[in-house]
Design an enzyme around this catalytic site. Structure first.
Site, mmCIF file in Angstrom:
data_model
loop_
_atom_site.group_PDB
_atom_site.id
_atom_site.type_symbol
_atom_site.label_atom_id
_atom_site.label_comp_id
_atom_site.label_asym_id
_atom_site.label_seq_id
_atom_site.Cartn_x
_atom_site.Cartn_y
_atom_site.Cartn_z
ATOM 1 N N LYS A 17 0.849 -1.211 0.000
ATOM 2 C CA LYS A 17 0.000 0.000 0.000
ATOM 3 C C LYS A 17 0.868 1.238 0.000
ATOM 4 O O LYS A 17 2.051 1.182 0.370
ATOM 5 C CB LYS A 17 -0.926 0.032 1.215
ATOM 6 N N ASP A 152 -2.088 -1.578 10.841
ATOM 7 C CA ASP A 152 -2.399 -1.574 9.401
ATOM 8 C C ASP A 152 -3.067 -2.867 8.922
ATOM 9 O O ASP A 152 -3.518 -2.934 7.780
ATOM 10 C CB ASP A 152 -1.109 -1.416 8.578
HETATM 11 O O1 C5P Z 1 0.508 -1.173 15.282
HETATM 12 P P1 C5P Z 1 1.898 -1.506 14.936
HETATM 13 O O2 C5P Z 1 2.430 -2.681 15.743
HETATM 14 O O3 C5P Z 1 2.138 -1.701 13.483
HETATM 15 O O4 C5P Z 1 2.774 -0.260 15.350
HETATM 16 C C1 C5P Z 1 4.169 -0.301 15.445
HETATM 17 C C2 C5P Z 1 4.628 0.873 16.267
HETATM 18 O O5 C5P Z 1 4.386 2.095 15.585
HETATM 19 C C3 C5P Z 1 3.902 1.024 17.606
HETATM 20 O O6 C5P Z 1 4.535 0.267 18.607
HETATM 21 C C4 C5P Z 1 3.996 2.500 17.860
HETATM 22 O O7 C5P Z 1 5.269 2.821 18.403
HETATM 23 C C5 C5P Z 1 3.952 3.113 16.458
HETATM 24 N N1 C5P Z 1 2.603 3.563 16.082
HETATM 25 C C6 C5P Z 1 2.097 4.714 16.664
HETATM 26 N N2 C5P Z 1 0.846 5.152 16.297
HETATM 27 C C7 C5P Z 1 0.131 4.499 15.374
HETATM 28 C C8 C5P Z 1 0.638 3.324 14.751
HETATM 29 C C9 C5P Z 1 1.884 2.895 15.148
HETATM 30 O O8 C5P Z 1 2.741 5.338 17.511
HETATM 31 N N3 C5P Z 1 -1.071 4.972 15.021
#
Ligand code: C5P
Length: 301
Positions: A17, A152
């Protein structure tokens, strides 16, 4: 004679994406960031994800990298840090299913790039295993499991070309995206850590609106859409990697309609006038020594 049931193999495409619009609104108490983003799938850039029955409870993952020779980079993990294995384990926990499976990934989408490769692999595997194991979860239930795996992942579980996502990214509102965008996408040698980029970003409580960006696409043409690109994470990414600023300058010098970082990077893309123009720009990027370059169209529906 012992009768072995025949093994089923299921495969699917896990598309990448790009974030056409991403505004970080606020830092949250749980460490995540509240955001609004418009993401579009890239049907021509995908990993191939497959799974087959295993006659015990084992879950095993094998990965086959499939990148151009110019792009040597970090190997993809095959242990529990891989989101595909987390997806399989979570599906078993939530359903009580005890089956095993052999999981396989052919990786074409660069990692640590803001292209959603790992999230898309996990979402596609979730859909395939729900079929292989006949666990019968609904899309709403799979979206819930996806949100536990990563912010995501629900976007890739949802069967839509593009979506406006909010919360930490897990609330998915499919949108009808009218205009396929011709893009050139590049990834510098170094990747970026999503959490480091979010930590370095400055939220924009006031700023351009994702809804306006979407409506601009529904009513106006390619040039207006391209000019509406936005990414609150770009400045943070540039502060962490000199390669991002260098790519911005390279796109600037190459006369694309507009350009920006996708997600938390390190991949960067430019919107071109048409598919032929995108091929020409892609060749210029290769000529400038960019290690990984792709051109194609964003999905529309
Ligand atoms: O949700 P995901 O595990 O992909 O996110 C990875 C990291 O990215 C999280 O641990 C966080 O530090 C950061 N993140 C964030 N805000 C979001 C998505 C991700 O701070 N909306």
């Amino acid at each position: 004679m012992s009768l072995q049931p025949s093994s089923r193999i299921l495969s699917g495409r896990a598309p990448a994406k790009v974030n056409l619009f991403l505004r970080v609104i606020a830092r949250r108490a749980d460490g995540y960031h509240e955001l609004e983003t418009v993401m579009a799938k890239l049907p021509g850039l995908f990993d191939t994800v497959s799974c087959s029955d295993s006659w015990d409870e084992q879950l095993t993952l094998s990965v086959e990298p499939c990148y151009p020779a110019s792009f040597a980079f970090e190997p993809v993990p095959v242990d529990d840090t891989n989101l595909v294995l987390r997806a399989a384990r979570l599906l078993r926990t939530r359903t009580g299913c005890r089956f095993g499976a052999k999981l396989h990934l052919i990786k074409r989408v660069p990692a640590a790039a803001g292209l959603g490769g790992g999230s898309s692999d996990a979402a596609t595997m979730l859909l395939l295993l729900n079929d292989l194991w006949r666990t019968g979860l609904t899309e709403a239930e799979l979206l819930g499991i996806g949100a536990e795996i990563g912010s995501d992942v629900p976007f890739f579980v949802a069967n839509s070309a593009a979506a406006l996502c909010s919360g930490r990214g897990e609330h998915v509102q499919p949108i009808s995206w009218r205009i396929p965008l011709p893009i050139v996408l590049v990834r510098p040698m170094g990747g970026l850590s999503t959490s480091n980029v979010y930590r370095a970003c400055i939220p924009e409580p006031q700023g351009p609106s994702a809804e306006e960006f979407v409506s601009c696409q529904q009513h106006l043409g390619l040039f207006r859409v391209a000019r509406g690109l936005h990414n609150s994470l770009q400045r943070a990414a540039e502060s962490l990697s000199e390669e991002i600023g260098a790519l911005r300058q390279l796109f600037q010098a190459n006369n694309v309609i507009s350009h920006q970082l996708t997600g938390s990077g390190s991949a960067y893309f430019g919107i071109c006038q048409n598919a032929r123009h995108a091929c020409v720009i892609a060749n210029k990027m290769r000529g400038a020594g960019v290690p990984w370059v792709w051109s194609g169209m964003t999905a529309a529906a």
